[in-house]
Design a protein around this motif. Structure first.
Motif, PDB file in Angstrom:
ATOM      1  N   ILE A 288       0.846  -1.037   0.066  1.00 34.92           N
ATOM      2  CA  ILE A 288      -0.061  -0.158  -0.036  1.00 34.92           C
ATOM      3  C   ILE A 288       0.789   1.282  -0.058  1.00 34.92           C
ATOM      4  O   ILE A 288       1.966   1.180   0.585  1.00 34.92           O
ATOM      5  CB  ILE A 288      -0.999   0.054   1.261  1.00 34.92           C
ATOM      6  N   TYR A 289       0.654   2.056  -0.833  1.00 30.76           N
ATOM      7  CA  TYR A 289       1.340   3.357  -1.023  1.00 30.76           C
ATOM      8  C   TYR A 289       1.070   4.464   0.115  1.00 30.76           C
ATOM      9  O   TYR A 289      -0.051   4.692   0.255  1.00 30.76           O
ATOM     10  CB  TYR A 289       0.985   4.037  -2.308  1.00 30.76           C
ATOM     11  N   ARG A 290       2.251   4.973   0.472  1.00 28.23           N
ATOM     12  CA  ARG A 290       1.944   6.030   1.628  1.00 28.23           C
ATOM     13  C   ARG A 290       2.587   7.278   1.225  1.00 28.23           C
ATOM     14  O   ARG A 290       4.070   7.142   0.683  1.00 28.23           O
ATOM     15  CB  ARG A 290       2.314   5.670   3.015  1.00 28.23           C
ATOM     16  N   ARG A 291       2.072   8.363   1.185  1.00 27.40           N
ATOM     17  CA  ARG A 291       3.011   9.509   1.058  1.00 27.40           C
ATOM     18  C   ARG A 291       3.081  10.308   2.321  1.00 27.40           C
ATOM     19  O   ARG A 291       2.248  10.348   3.341  1.00 27.40           O
ATOM     20  CB  ARG A 291       2.107  10.783   0.144  1.00 27.40           C
ATOM     21  N   SER A 292       4.492  10.187   2.740  1.00 26.41           N
ATOM     22  CA  SER A 292       4.903  10.614   4.231  1.00 26.41           C
ATOM     23  C   SER A 292       4.686  12.039   4.225  1.00 26.41           C
ATOM     24  O   SER A 292       4.506  13.068   3.495  1.00 26.41           O
ATOM     25  CB  SER A 292       6.309  10.577   4.426  1.00 26.41           C
ATOM     26  N   GLY A 293       4.486  12.586   5.607  1.00 26.99           N
ATOM     27  CA  GLY A 293       4.185  14.012   5.802  1.00 26.99           C
ATOM     28  C   GLY A 293       5.064  14.992   5.188  1.00 26.99           C
ATOM     29  O   GLY A 293       4.827  16.132   4.424  1.00 26.99           O
ATOM     30  N   SER A 294       6.274  14.784   5.199  1.00 24.08           N
ATOM     31  CA  SER A 294       7.649  15.395   4.439  1.00 24.08           C
ATOM     32  C   SER A 294       7.314  15.640   3.133  1.00 24.08           C
ATOM     33  O   SER A 294       7.791  16.644   2.605  1.00 24.08           O
ATOM     34  CB  SER A 294       9.010  14.852   4.768  1.00 24.08           C
ATOM     35  N   ALA A 295       6.574  14.650   2.344  1.00 23.29           N
ATOM     36  CA  ALA A 295       6.602  14.589   0.847  1.00 23.29           C
ATOM     37  C   ALA A 295       4.934  14.955   0.594  1.00 23.29           C
ATOM     38  O   ALA A 295       4.873  15.213  -0.622  1.00 23.29           O
ATOM     39  CB  ALA A 295       6.812  13.493   0.251  1.00 23.29           C
ATOM     40  N   SER A 296       4.182  15.355   1.545  1.00 18.58           N
ATOM     41  CA  SER A 296       2.876  15.405   1.313  1.00 18.58           C
ATOM     42  C   SER A 296       2.399  16.983   1.031  1.00 18.58           C
ATOM     43  O   SER A 296       3.141  17.877   1.367  1.00 18.58           O
ATOM     44  CB  SER A 296       1.914  15.324   2.504  1.00 18.58           C
ATOM     45  N   GLU A 297       1.622  17.264  -0.018  1.00 21.79           N
ATOM     46  CA  GLU A 297       1.000  18.541  -0.435  1.00 21.79           C
ATOM     47  C   GLU A 297      -0.192  18.807   0.367  1.00 21.79           C
ATOM     48  O   GLU A 297      -0.772  19.940   0.167  1.00 21.79           O
ATOM     49  CB  GLU A 297       0.435  18.160  -1.765  1.00 21.79           C
ATOM     50  N   TRP A 298      -0.573  18.002   1.636  1.00 21.95           N
ATOM     51  CA  TRP A 298      -1.681  18.651   2.143  1.00 21.95           C
ATOM     52  C   TRP A 298      -1.185  18.669   3.765  1.00 21.95           C
ATOM     53  O   TRP A 298      -1.309  18.011   4.758  1.00 21.95           O
ATOM     54  CB  TRP A 298      -2.596  16.957   2.339  1.00 21.95           C
ATOM     55  N   GLY A 299      -0.540  19.885   3.985  1.00 16.32           N
ATOM     56  CA  GLY A 299      -0.284  20.269   5.182  1.00 16.32           C
ATOM     57  C   GLY A 299       0.642  19.409   6.048  1.00 16.32           C
ATOM     58  O   GLY A 299       0.441  19.351   7.245  1.00 16.32           O
ATOM     59  N   ASN A 300       1.526  18.976   5.350  1.00 13.41           N
ATOM     60  CA  ASN A 300       2.606  17.952   5.905  1.00 13.41           C
ATOM     61  C   ASN A 300       1.831  16.789   6.678  1.00 13.41           C
ATOM     62  O   ASN A 300       2.236  16.055   7.704  1.00 13.41           O
ATOM     63  CB  ASN A 300       3.323  18.497   7.167  1.00 13.41           C
ATOM     64  N   GLU A 301       0.557  16.209   6.289  1.00 15.75           N
ATOM     65  CA  GLU A 301       0.005  15.255   6.666  1.00 15.75           C
ATOM     66  C   GLU A 301      -0.059  13.843   5.664  1.00 15.75           C
ATOM     67  O   GLU A 301      -0.170  14.063   4.456  1.00 15.75           O
ATOM     68  CB  GLU A 301      -1.426  15.572   6.838  1.00 15.75           C
ATOM     69  N   PHE A 302       0.477  12.826   6.189  1.00 24.02           N
ATOM     70  CA  PHE A 302       0.579  11.577   5.418  1.00 24.02           C
ATOM     71  C   PHE A 302      -0.613  11.141   5.055  1.00 24.02           C
ATOM     72  O   PHE A 302      -1.603  11.466   5.587  1.00 24.02           O
ATOM     73  CB  PHE A 302       1.450  10.657   6.116  1.00 24.02           C
ATOM     74  N   TYR A 303      -0.441  10.486   3.939  1.00 22.79           N
ATOM     75  CA  TYR A 303      -1.988   9.859   3.468  1.00 22.79           C
ATOM     76  C   TYR A 303      -1.678   8.472   2.738  1.00 22.79           C
ATOM     77  O   TYR A 303      -0.562   8.511   2.420  1.00 22.79           O
ATOM     78  CB  TYR A 303      -2.619  10.738   2.681  1.00 22.79           C
ATOM     79  N   LEU A 304      -2.500   7.678   2.712  1.00 22.43           N
ATOM     80  CA  LEU A 304      -2.300   6.197   2.008  1.00 22.43           C
ATOM     81  C   LEU A 304      -3.326   6.412   0.572  1.00 22.43           C
ATOM     82  O   LEU A 304      -4.364   7.112   0.792  1.00 22.43           O
ATOM     83  CB  LEU A 304      -2.873   5.016   2.673  1.00 22.43           C
ATOM     84  N   TYR A 305      -2.844   5.946  -0.526  1.00 23.47           N
ATOM     85  CA  TYR A 305      -3.465   6.317  -1.858  1.00 23.47           C
ATOM     86  C   TYR A 305      -3.497   5.339  -3.028  1.00 23.47           C
ATOM     87  O   TYR A 305      -4.093   5.473  -4.057  1.00 23.47           O
ATOM     88  CB  TYR A 305      -2.987   7.783  -2.345  1.00 23.47           C
ATOM     89  N   GLY A 306      -3.083   3.954  -2.560  1.00 17.73           N
ATOM     90  CA  GLY A 306      -3.152   2.972  -3.579  1.00 17.73           C
ATOM     91  C   GLY A 306      -2.577   1.852  -3.244  1.00 17.73           C
ATOM     92  O   GLY A 306      -1.700   1.624  -1.968  1.00 17.73           O
ATOM     93  N   ALA A 307      -2.825   0.676  -3.979  1.00 24.65           N
ATOM     94  CA  ALA A 307      -1.970  -0.416  -3.647  1.00 24.65           C
ATOM     95  C   ALA A 307      -1.599  -1.194  -4.730  1.00 24.65           C
ATOM     96  O   ALA A 307      -1.869  -0.846  -5.975  1.00 24.65           O
ATOM     97  CB  ALA A 307      -3.143  -1.427  -3.038  1.00 24.65           C
ATOM     98  N   ALA A 308      -0.868  -2.437  -4.771  1.00 29.44           N
ATOM     99  CA  ALA A 308      -0.257  -2.731  -6.009  1.00 29.44           C
ATOM    100  C   ALA A 308       0.653  -4.271  -5.675  1.00 29.44           C
ATOM    101  O   ALA A 308       0.754  -4.595  -4.258  1.00 29.44           O
ATOM    102  CB  ALA A 308       0.895  -1.829  -6.532  1.00 29.44           C
TER     103      ALA A 308
END
Length: 307
Positions: free
Chosen positions: A51-71
């Motif tokens: 499962i893909y995670r965008r970490s807070g340091s790379a996030s476009e959403w106020g330094n909040e991490f998020y999960l966005y896909g699977a593979a």
């Protein structure tokens, strides 16, 4: 989860959350390639599910991490002995219907580790966190539950949704009504709707409504009017359902500065008229990166707005 049936049935499959920056410096390309240090991360194998995670340091959403896909983790396509990194092909990509933000994970029942209310150090610092099969399945179900009205997509349509994500990242916004004989609208909408809601932090652009069940994304320039901007999220606005319907029918439009302009022609629905009068002259939330394209707003004023 149709594309993961074989892996889920395999007792040797391992499950991971991986951080991806989708950065050229890291050679990561979301849903296509993943780069990692092979010496410190020997637990990853061909056929494992991620499962893909965008970490807070790379996030476009106020330094909040998020999960966005699977593979599915694929074969190694390149090894670099100098840096000790492997480049791996990604198979069976699946784009989430809804980004999983912190607010969507507060009540998630993690199995691989006890969540004690703080996210710091919950995921491994090396960007690869092994989770349980129950976690993997539960996270995929959680994102689907957040979009209950989304139509079921075929495997071919799911593939198109991923390609929409990749194309938009490259600022390529054209997609035809059909691709290889498959109607693209539902696949595009899966990507487009969540992308716009994500841009507006899952709130209405006009009334700051946080009730996601009452949110709807509208296209400023209608789908049939311009194929070149089908994937451009700046052609979308997140509104409440009542306002979304009124905007689509032309009972109000927006100035270049984002102020609401109400038509002199009343709607047939009295509730809609009350809502429009209540928010008349209200300014939508504007952001330099994702605010509506002024050319699209002009098109809406000239071709959709009832004057």
């Amino acid at each position: 989860m149709y594309q993961f049936e074989n892996q889920l049935a395999n007792p040797n499959t391992n499950y991971f959350i991986i951080d991806s920056s989708s950065s050229p410096e890291h050679n990561d390309v979301d849903f296509k390639f993943y780069s990692y240090q092979n010496k410190s991360n020997k637990q990853l194998h061909d056929g494992d599910l991620i499962i893909y995670r965008r970490s807070g340091s790379a996030s476009e959403w106020g330094n909040e991490f998020y999960l966005y896909g699977a593979a599915e983790f694929g074969e190694i396509v390149r090894e670099d002995p100098e840096t000790g990194s492997n480049l791996v092909a990604i198979k069976s990509p699946y784009l989430f219907s809804h980004h999983l933000m912190k607010q969507n994970l507060r009540t998630f029942d993690w199995k691989f580790r006890t969540f004690k209310g703080k996210w710091s150090n919950f995921f491994n610092m090396n960007g690869i966190t092994q989770i349980s099969k129950e976690d993997f399945v539960g996270l995929l179900q959680r994102q689907k539950d957040l979009v209950p009205d989304e139509p079921a997509l075929s495997p071919e349509e799911e593939s198109i949704a991923v390609k929409c994500y990749q194309a938009e990242k490259m600022e390529s916004y054209f997609i035809n009504d059909k691709a290889k004989g498959i109607r693209t609208y539902d696949a595009v909408n899966k990507f487009f709707s969540d992308k716009v809601k994500f841009n507006y932090h899952y709130k209405s652009a006009l009334v700051a409504d946080k009730n996601e069940a009452d949110l709807q994304v509208v296209r400023i320039v209608p789908w049939d009017d311009n194929k070149d901007i089908h994937l451009d999220s700046r052609n979308g606005i997140c509104l409440t359902k009542t306002l979304a319907n009124a905007f689509t029918q032309g009972y109000f439009t927006l100035s270049d500065s984002g102020h609401m302009i109400v038509s002199v022609i009343p709607s047939d629905d009295s509730e809609t008229n009350l809502t429009l009068n209540k928010y008349k002259n209200r300014k939508i939330h504007m952001n330099r990166e994702y605010s509506p394209n002024k050319k699209y707003l002009q098109y809406h004023r000239e071709h959709v707005f009832k004057q």
